[in-house]
Design an enzyme around this catalytic site. Structure first.
Site, PDB file in Angstrom:
ATOM      1  N   ASP A 124      -4.797-117.624  62.898  1.00 19.43           N
ATOM      2  CA  ASP A 124      -3.623-118.302  62.362  1.00 19.43           C
ATOM      3  C   ASP A 124      -2.595-117.191  62.112  1.00 19.43           C
ATOM      4  OD1 ASP A 124      -2.000-120.250  61.001  1.00 19.43           O
ATOM      5  OD2 ASP A 124      -2.724-119.393  59.106  1.00 19.43           O
ATOM      6  N   LEU A 125      -1.329-117.555  61.971  1.00 18.43           N
ATOM      7  CA  LEU A 125      -0.292-116.529  61.738  1.00 18.43           C
ATOM      8  C   LEU A 125       0.091-116.392  60.258  1.00 18.43           C
ATOM      9  CD1 LEU A 125       1.966-114.577  62.786  1.00 18.43           C
ATOM     10  CD2 LEU A 125       3.426-116.604  62.982  1.00 18.43           C
ATOM     11  N   ASP A 126       0.704-117.466  59.728  1.00 14.47           N
ATOM     12  CA  ASP A 126       1.253-117.408  58.362  1.00 14.47           C
ATOM     13  C   ASP A 126       0.140-117.279  57.331  1.00 14.47           C
ATOM     14  OD1 ASP A 126       3.988-117.832  59.185  1.00 14.47           O
ATOM     15  OD2 ASP A 126       3.493-119.923  59.548  1.00 14.47           O
ATOM     16  N   THR A 162       3.823-114.551  55.396  1.00 18.24           N
ATOM     17  CA  THR A 162       4.937-115.500  55.466  1.00 18.24           C
ATOM     18  C   THR A 162       4.637-116.803  54.722  1.00 18.24           C
ATOM     19  OG1 THR A 162       4.037-115.843  57.653  1.00 18.24           O
ATOM     20  CG2 THR A 162       6.188-114.780  57.527  1.00 18.24           C
ATOM     21  N   LYS A 173      -0.040-125.760  53.659  1.00 17.64           N
ATOM     22  CA  LYS A 173      -0.457-124.648  54.528  1.00 17.64           C
ATOM     23  C   LYS A 173      -1.093-125.178  55.812  1.00 17.64           C
ATOM     24  CE  LYS A 173      -0.872-121.048  51.061  1.00 17.64           C
ATOM     25  NZ  LYS A 173      -1.782-120.197  50.274  1.00 17.64           N
ATOM     26  N   ARG A 203       6.268-128.461  60.133  1.00 21.05           N
ATOM     27  CA  ARG A 203       7.476-128.490  59.296  1.00 21.05           C
ATOM     28  C   ARG A 203       7.811-129.921  58.828  1.00 21.05           C
ATOM     29  NH1 ARG A 203      12.317-126.005  62.331  1.00 21.05           N
ATOM     30  NH2 ARG A 203      10.687-124.469  62.695  1.00 21.05           N
ATOM     31  N   SER A 218      -1.176-121.255  65.814  1.00 19.81           N
ATOM     32  CA  SER A 218      -0.307-121.479  64.655  1.00 19.81           C
ATOM     33  C   SER A 218       0.495-122.765  64.799  1.00 19.81           C
ATOM     34  CB  SER A 218       0.662-120.296  64.522  1.00 19.81           C
ATOM     35  OG  SER A 218       1.676-120.595  63.594  1.00 19.81           O
ATOM     36  N   ALA A 219       0.724-123.426  63.668  1.00 17.76           N
ATOM     37  CA  ALA A 219       1.563-124.635  63.661  1.00 17.76           C
ATOM     38  C   ALA A 219       3.044-124.287  63.711  1.00 17.76           C
ATOM     39  CB  ALA A 219       1.279-125.434  62.392  1.00 17.76           C
ATOM     40  N   ASN A 243       8.214-120.958  64.773  1.00 17.43           N
ATOM     41  CA  ASN A 243       8.826-119.627  64.690  1.00 17.43           C
ATOM     42  C   ASN A 243       7.835-118.513  65.038  1.00 17.43           C
ATOM     43  OD1 ASN A 243      11.430-120.448  63.520  1.00 17.43           O
ATOM     44  ND2 ASN A 243      10.211-121.065  61.760  1.00 17.43           N
ATOM     45  N   LYS A 279      -2.637-129.345  62.430  1.00 17.75           N
ATOM     46  CA  LYS A 279      -3.933-129.132  61.789  1.00 17.75           C
ATOM     47  C   LYS A 279      -4.026-130.143  60.636  1.00 17.75           C
ATOM     48  CE  LYS A 279      -3.483-124.169  62.693  1.00 17.75           C
ATOM     49  NZ  LYS A 279      -3.173-122.850  62.153  1.00 17.75           N
ATOM     50  N   GLU A 289      -8.402-118.140  59.260  1.00 20.61           N
ATOM     51  CA  GLU A 289      -7.447-119.102  58.676  1.00 20.61           C
ATOM     52  C   GLU A 289      -7.302-118.925  57.171  1.00 20.61           C
ATOM     53  OE1 GLU A 289      -5.446-121.561  58.624  1.00 20.61           O
ATOM     54  OE2 GLU A 289      -5.295-122.161  60.688  1.00 20.61           O
ATOM     55  N   ASP A 290      -6.076-119.153  56.662  1.00 20.09           N
ATOM     56  CA  ASP A 290      -5.892-119.141  55.203  1.00 20.09           C
ATOM     57  C   ASP A 290      -5.704-120.553  54.642  1.00 20.09           C
ATOM     58  OD1 ASP A 290      -3.309-119.605  56.257  1.00 20.09           O
ATOM     59  OD2 ASP A 290      -2.396-118.855  54.423  1.00 20.09           O
TER      60      ASP A 290
HETATM   61  C1  BG6 Z   1       2.186-122.987  59.411  1.00 21.74           C
HETATM   62  C2  BG6 Z   1       2.429-122.821  57.931  1.00 21.74           C
HETATM   63  O1  BG6 Z   1       1.679-121.812  59.935  1.00 21.74           O
HETATM   64  O2  BG6 Z   1       3.398-123.304  60.092  1.00 21.74           O
HETATM   65  C3  BG6 Z   1       3.127-124.039  57.363  1.00 21.74           C
HETATM   66  O3  BG6 Z   1       1.191-122.633  57.261  1.00 21.74           O
HETATM   67  C4  BG6 Z   1       4.393-124.337  58.161  1.00 21.74           C
HETATM   68  O4  BG6 Z   1       3.423-123.798  56.005  1.00 21.74           O
HETATM   69  C5  BG6 Z   1       4.044-124.496  59.639  1.00 21.74           C
HETATM   70  O5  BG6 Z   1       5.009-125.530  57.700  1.00 21.74           O
HETATM   71  C6  BG6 Z   1       5.269-124.760  60.509  1.00 21.74           C
HETATM   72  O6  BG6 Z   1       6.096-123.633  60.469  1.00 21.74           O
HETATM   73  P1  BG6 Z   1       7.576-123.540  61.036  1.00 21.74           P
HETATM   74  O7  BG6 Z   1       7.831-122.050  61.064  1.00 21.74           O
HETATM   75  O8  BG6 Z   1       7.570-124.153  62.400  1.00 21.74           O
HETATM   76  O9  BG6 Z   1       8.460-124.263  60.090  1.00 21.74           O
HETATM   77 MG    MG Z   2      -1.702-120.017  57.507  1.00 20.93          MG
END
Ligand code: BG6
Ligand code: MG
Length: 218
Positions: A10-12, A18, A46, A50, A115-116, A119, A146, A170-171
């Site tokens: 996972d990224l964030d 982030t 998490k 978005r 990642s979801a 960005n 997810k 994953e967090d």
């Molecule tokens: C996930 C985050 O990685 O990405 C969520 O854990 C976030 O909090 C989701 O809403 C979507 O991110 P973004 O950058 O497309 O708004």
């Molecule tokens: Mg995460």
């Protein structure tokens, strides 16, 4: 498919902190709309896309908005989020992550991002991590948030590795559930009280020795 192995990250909140910026941006929006949004409430966001996150935030404030207003607020949240992210550099990669990835690659393990976030590439570029991934599956590629397993199944497919050969880092509780539904092994990064469903929970990569992973190796 083959008998190889892959690590899907996972990224964030896993590669970079982030998750904190997502929270600050949602909290700012909630405050602007006239209600509080706590860190505890944020836990449910998490790993969630978005627009799905916005629905949860609005529910917390008992607000109903038109589709146009929702798009406007989601876009404002994202602009502020990107502003918070804009000062990130390679120094912001969480401790031990790069070393862990490099060691895995040297052992022939494939590396993927699941990642979801829409960005994800921008963030990875800003911390100079894009080149470390054999595949990147982000919010622009998946239809289902997810805990749907889609993001990780696509990653495994890209890498040509069977789900049983994949370990997901994953967090988010939703991310652990997604990985389990994909038939993958799971490592939670963070609080065992939140990530208890994972095969293993660790505070971060800094103290992670390869021996710790033996328990969960596919
Ligand atoms: C996930 C985050 O990685 O990405 C969520 O854990 C976030 O909090 C989701 O809403 C979507 O991110 P973004 O950058 O497309 O708004
Ligand atoms: Mg995460």
């Amino acid at each position: 498919m083959n008998n190889g192995q892959a690590y899907l990250f996972d990224l964030d909140g896993v590669i970079v902190d982030t998750a904190r910026f997502h929270y600050l941006a949602w909290k700012r929006l909630a405050n602007q709309l006239g209600f509080e949004f706590t860190e505890k409430q944020n836990e449910a966001l998490k790993g969630i896309s978005r627009m799905d996150s916005l629905e949860i935030v609005l529910k917390a404030g008992q607000l109903t908005l038109s589709p146009e207003e929702k798009l406007k607020y989601a876009s404002e949240k994202n602009a502020y989020y990107l502003e918070l992210c804009s000062r990130m550099t390679p120094d912001d990669v969480l401790p031990g992550v790069l070393d862990f990835i490099n060691k895995a690659r040297n052992k022939g393990i494939k590396i993927g991002l699941g990642s979801a976030s829409k960005n994800a590439r921008t963030i990875l570029d800003s911390i100079d991590m894009t080149r470390h991934f054999d595949t990147i599956v982000d919010g622009n590629r998946v239809k289902n948030s997810k805990p749907d397993p889609e993001v990780f199944l696509l990653g495994a497919q890209d890498l040509g590795i069977a789900p049983a050969g994949c370990v997901v880092f994953e967090d988010a509780a939703a991310g652990i559930e997604a990985a389990k539904r994909a038939g993958m092994k799971t490592v939670g990064i963070g609080d065992p009280a939140i990530l208890g469903a994972a095969d293993l929970v660790i505070p971060g990569f800094a103290g992670l020795k390869s021996v710790d992973l033996i328990k969960i190796q596919p």
